[in-house]
Scaffold this motif. Structure first.
Motif, short mmCIF file in Angstrom:
data_model
loop_
_atom_site.label_atom_id
_atom_site.label_comp_id
_atom_site.label_asym_id
_atom_site.label_seq_id
_atom_site.Cartn_x
_atom_site.Cartn_y
_atom_site.Cartn_z
N ASN A 1 -1.63 15.75 1.29
CA ASN A 1 -2.34 14.78 2.12
C ASN A 1 -1.90 13.34 1.87
O ASN A 1 -1.86 12.53 2.81
CB ASN A 1 -3.87 14.93 1.98
CG ASN A 1 -4.34 14.97 0.55
OD1 ASN A 1 -3.85 14.23 -0.28
ND2 ASN A 1 -5.29 15.84 0.25
N LEU A 2 -1.53 13.00 0.64
CA LEU A 2 -1.02 11.65 0.39
C LEU A 2 0.37 11.46 1.00
O LEU A 2 0.71 10.38 1.48
CB LEU A 2 -1.01 11.34 -1.10
CG LEU A 2 -2.35 10.94 -1.70
CD1 LEU A 2 -2.25 10.76 -3.20
CD2 LEU A 2 -2.88 9.66 -1.05
N PHE A 3 1.19 12.51 0.95
CA PHE A 3 2.48 12.45 1.64
C PHE A 3 2.27 12.15 3.12
O PHE A 3 2.97 11.34 3.72
CB PHE A 3 3.24 13.77 1.50
CG PHE A 3 4.32 13.75 0.46
CD1 PHE A 3 5.40 12.89 0.57
CD2 PHE A 3 4.28 14.62 -0.62
CE1 PHE A 3 6.41 12.88 -0.39
CE2 PHE A 3 5.28 14.62 -1.58
CZ PHE A 3 6.35 13.75 -1.46
N LEU A 4 1.29 12.85 3.73
CA LEU A 4 1.04 12.67 5.16
C LEU A 4 0.59 11.24 5.48
O LEU A 4 0.99 10.68 6.50
CB LEU A 4 -0.01 13.68 5.63
CG LEU A 4 0.49 15.12 5.74
CD1 LEU A 4 -0.68 16.08 5.94
CD2 LEU A 4 1.49 15.26 6.89
N VAL A 5 -0.22 10.63 4.60
CA VAL A 5 -0.61 9.24 4.80
C VAL A 5 0.62 8.34 4.84
O VAL A 5 0.77 7.48 5.73
CB VAL A 5 -1.58 8.78 3.69
CG1 VAL A 5 -1.80 7.26 3.74
CG2 VAL A 5 -2.92 9.50 3.81
N VAL A 6 1.53 8.55 3.90
CA VAL A 6 2.78 7.77 3.86
C VAL A 6 3.62 8.05 5.10
O VAL A 6 4.21 7.13 5.69
CB VAL A 6 3.57 8.10 2.57
CG1 VAL A 6 4.96 7.45 2.61
CG2 VAL A 6 2.81 7.63 1.34
N THR B 1 7.46 18.90 1.95
CA THR B 1 7.36 17.54 1.45
C THR B 1 8.48 17.24 0.47
O THR B 1 8.99 18.14 -0.19
CB THR B 1 6.00 17.29 0.76
OG1 THR B 1 5.80 18.28 -0.26
CG2 THR B 1 4.86 17.37 1.75
N SER B 2 8.87 16.01 0.42
CA SER B 2 10.00 15.52 -0.40
C SER B 2 11.34 15.70 0.30
O SER B 2 12.37 15.31 -0.26
CB SER B 2 10.05 16.16 -1.79
OG SER B 2 8.88 15.89 -2.51
N MET B 3 11.35 16.28 1.52
CA MET B 3 12.63 16.43 2.22
C MET B 3 13.24 15.08 2.58
O MET B 3 14.44 15.00 2.86
CB MET B 3 12.46 17.28 3.48
CG MET B 3 12.34 18.77 3.22
SD MET B 3 12.27 19.75 4.73
CE MET B 3 14.02 19.95 5.06
N GLU B 4 12.42 14.02 2.56
CA GLU B 4 12.97 12.69 2.86
C GLU B 4 13.99 12.27 1.81
O GLU B 4 14.80 11.37 2.05
CB GLU B 4 11.85 11.65 2.96
CG GLU B 4 11.13 11.33 1.67
CD GLU B 4 10.03 12.34 1.33
OE1 GLU B 4 9.39 12.18 0.28
OE2 GLU B 4 9.82 13.29 2.11
N VAL C 1 1.90 9.74 -5.02
CA VAL C 1 2.29 11.05 -4.48
C VAL C 1 3.23 11.76 -5.43
O VAL C 1 3.08 12.95 -5.73
CB VAL C 1 2.96 10.90 -3.10
CG1 VAL C 1 3.72 12.15 -2.73
CG2 VAL C 1 1.93 10.62 -2.02
N ILE C 2 4.23 11.04 -5.92
CA ILE C 2 5.22 11.65 -6.81
C ILE C 2 4.56 12.11 -8.11
O ILE C 2 4.92 13.15 -8.67
CB ILE C 2 6.37 10.66 -7.10
CG1 ILE C 2 7.08 10.29 -5.79
CG2 ILE C 2 7.40 11.29 -8.05
CD1 ILE C 2 8.07 9.15 -5.94
N ILE C 3 3.57 11.35 -8.58
CA ILE C 3 2.82 11.77 -9.77
C ILE C 3 2.11 13.10 -9.50
O ILE C 3 2.11 14.01 -10.34
CB ILE C 3 1.80 10.70 -10.19
CG1 ILE C 3 2.52 9.42 -10.66
CG2 ILE C 3 0.88 11.23 -11.29
CD1 ILE C 3 3.40 9.60 -11.88
N PHE D 1 0.84 -1.21 0.00
CA PHE D 1 0.00 0.00 0.00
C PHE D 1 0.87 1.25 0.00
O PHE D 1 0.62 2.20 -0.76
CB PHE D 1 -0.91 0.00 1.23
CG PHE D 1 -1.62 1.30 1.46
CD1 PHE D 1 -2.81 1.58 0.80
CD2 PHE D 1 -1.09 2.28 2.30
CE1 PHE D 1 -3.46 2.80 1.00
CE2 PHE D 1 -1.73 3.49 2.50
CZ PHE D 1 -2.92 3.75 1.84
N THR D 2 1.89 1.28 0.84
CA THR D 2 2.71 2.48 0.99
C THR D 2 3.55 2.75 -0.24
O THR D 2 3.68 3.91 -0.67
CB THR D 2 3.64 2.34 2.22
OG1 THR D 2 2.86 1.96 3.36
CG2 THR D 2 4.35 3.65 2.53
N GLN D 3 4.11 1.71 -0.84
CA GLN D 3 4.96 1.90 -2.02
C GLN D 3 4.16 2.47 -3.19
O GLN D 3 4.61 3.40 -3.86
CB GLN D 3 5.61 0.57 -2.40
CG GLN D 3 6.70 0.13 -1.44
CD GLN D 3 7.21 -1.27 -1.75
OE1 GLN D 3 6.49 -2.11 -2.31
NE2 GLN D 3 8.44 -1.54 -1.37
#
Length: 455
Positions: free
Chosen positions: A376-381, A220-223, A97-99, A89-91
């Motif tokens: 919001n999708l980043f936050l879910v991940v 977001t994307s700082m990871e 998210v990237i899209i 699910f996460t992958q």
């Protein structure tokens, strides 16, 4: 004939500068105007608080990557410590998210180019730019790294130039008269523009809460910083250094830039739909400099889109090799340059939703809509990653002598609370409500699919 191999052409200098510039994105360059308009100078506190939360979140990711540097993505730890189905699910959610990042950055690119070509439709600009960046991504990884290196240089120089401009104008007691938001404004460059008649919630609490989404989008994307540091020759040496430098970057790039903008002119007159970086040079009457800054922020968005297409392509390639072999096998095809070409086609096709969004009358701002979906999708991940971190802490793999997250029993709940607050804020803004509902629907629907799918 030998099969083409996926190429790894990034050098250490590419990784280090891309990691530094990874803290600077369209959320700052384009979104700063909206957040300042909604919240005034107190938005700086939101950047600091969310920045602190992101720092501790990255320390958690860093702790995992330090424990096992052979894992090149934090998503692998979700599978390991939260289960295969949660990992699935996460992958896929992260790929989606990237899209959405691609869509939001492409929307921003269209806005910037209209600075020079106001008569050209946004959808046409976005399609042309997407074709150009598709061409760049068909070249080898080394060319990508070189392109991103120079994009990153431009972004860093833009922030430092903005701060230096504010300091010079402030010491020179620069005064101006200009038209902002349809009104004639007379002012001077001074820190007093920030602190005079200061109110924490000048436009109400809900406007402040509503601005949190765009602040979060900026971070977001700082990871990627942790993941790029893990790709170096000695990750256990470079990883702690890269992550621990984040507070300095937040203070310099975000807080420094916002202070510079609001010291130069009265924040009350900053329009929400225009980049403050461009406006600064329009204020002092240097039209060509405004065009130059617009070019800088355009390269920033192009850089983010370029990186996102690169990342989405590699993620799709990796997922296709792991899951649903047969149906997804075509996405593992490599070009002669070692590029997962079909995965790239898929990322580009889905990015075409950006010009589609500009044609939907119900969506007032395509960039805001796509940025909300991204946040919001980043936050879910991120929530799932935090859960996986706690599972790691409970496991036999936990290394008490590793790169530990400071005061994890206090800081991780703090991070969770801040992320939850940002997620809830999405439901209190008309521009972000439907993307927030969409994230909930996706989490439930795809979560159930992942739960019962044969893996």
């Amino acid at each position: 004939m030998e099969e083409p191999q996926q190429q790894r052409g990034l050098q250490n200098r590419h990784i280090q500068l891309i990691a530094i510039a990874g803290t600077i994105g369209t959320g700052l360059f384009l979104g700063a105007g909206k957040t300042i308009k909604m919240s005034g100078p107190s938005i700086i506190f939101a950047y600091i608080i969310i920045g602190i939360a992101m720092f501790f979140f990255l320390r958690a990711i860093g702790e995992l990557l330090y424990r096992d540097p052979t894992q090149h993505s934090f998503l692998n730890f979700v599978t390991k410590y939260a289960g295969v189905r949660t990992g699935y699910f996460t992958q896929w959610s992260y790929w989606l998210v990237i899209i959405f990042v691609c869509i939001s950055e492409l929307s921003a690119i269209g806005t910037y180019i209209q600075f020079w070509l106001p008569q050209v439709p946004l959808w046409l600009i976005e399609i042309v730019m997407l074709i150009l960046l598709f061409g760049l991504n068909t070249l080898n990884a080394r060319f990508f790294g070189e392109t991103e290196f120079w994009f990153a240089m431009i972004k860093v120089a833009a922030i430092l130039g903005m701060i230096a401009t504010a300091i010079i104008l402030g010491f020179g007691h620069f005064s101006y008269t200009t038209v902002l938001s349809g009104k004639s404004v007379t002012g001077s460059v001074s820190l007093s523009n920030i602190f005079t008649h200061f109110q924490f919630f000048p436009n109400g609490v809900w406007n402040y809460v509503g601005a949190l989404q765009m602040v979060m989008f900026a971070f977001t994307s700082m990871e990627f910083i942790g993941m790029t540091a893990a790709e170096t020759v000695n990750p256990r040496k470079s990883l702690p250094k890269a992550i621990n430098q984040i507070p300095v970057r937040i203070l310099l790039f975000y807080v420094g830039a916002l202070l510079a903008i609001m010291a130069i002119f009265d924040w009350h007159y900053i329009p929400a739909d225009k980049s403050p970086f461009v406006m600064v040079f329009e204020l002092i009457g240097i039209k060509w400099a405004a065009a130059l800054v617009n070019f800088v922020v355009l390269t920033s968005a192009a850089s983010a889109l370029n990186s996102s297409l690169f990342s989405a392509t590699r993620n799709m390639y990796s997922l296709s090799k792991q899951h649903d072999k047969g149906r997804l096998t075509p996405f593992t095809k490599l070009s002669k340059a070692g590029i997962p070409i079909n995965a790239l086609y898929m990322a580009v096709i889905l990015s075409l939703f950006a010009p589609v969004l500009t044609l939907i009358p119900q969506i007032k701002n395509a960039f805001d809509f796509a940025a909300s979906c991204t946040t919001n999708l980043f936050l879910v991940v991120y929530f799932i990653t935090l859960y996986s971190f706690w599972q790691y802490r409970k496991s036999a793999d936990f290394d008490k002598n590793g790169f530990l997250t400071p005061k994890a029993k206090l800081t991780i709940p703090f991070v969770t609370f801040i992320f939850a607050l940002v997620f809830l804020s999405l439901f209190f803004n008309s521009d972000t409500f439907y993307p927030a509902v969409g994230a909930v629907v996706w989490t439930i629907a795809f979560g159930l699919f992942s739960r019962f799918k044969k893996i």
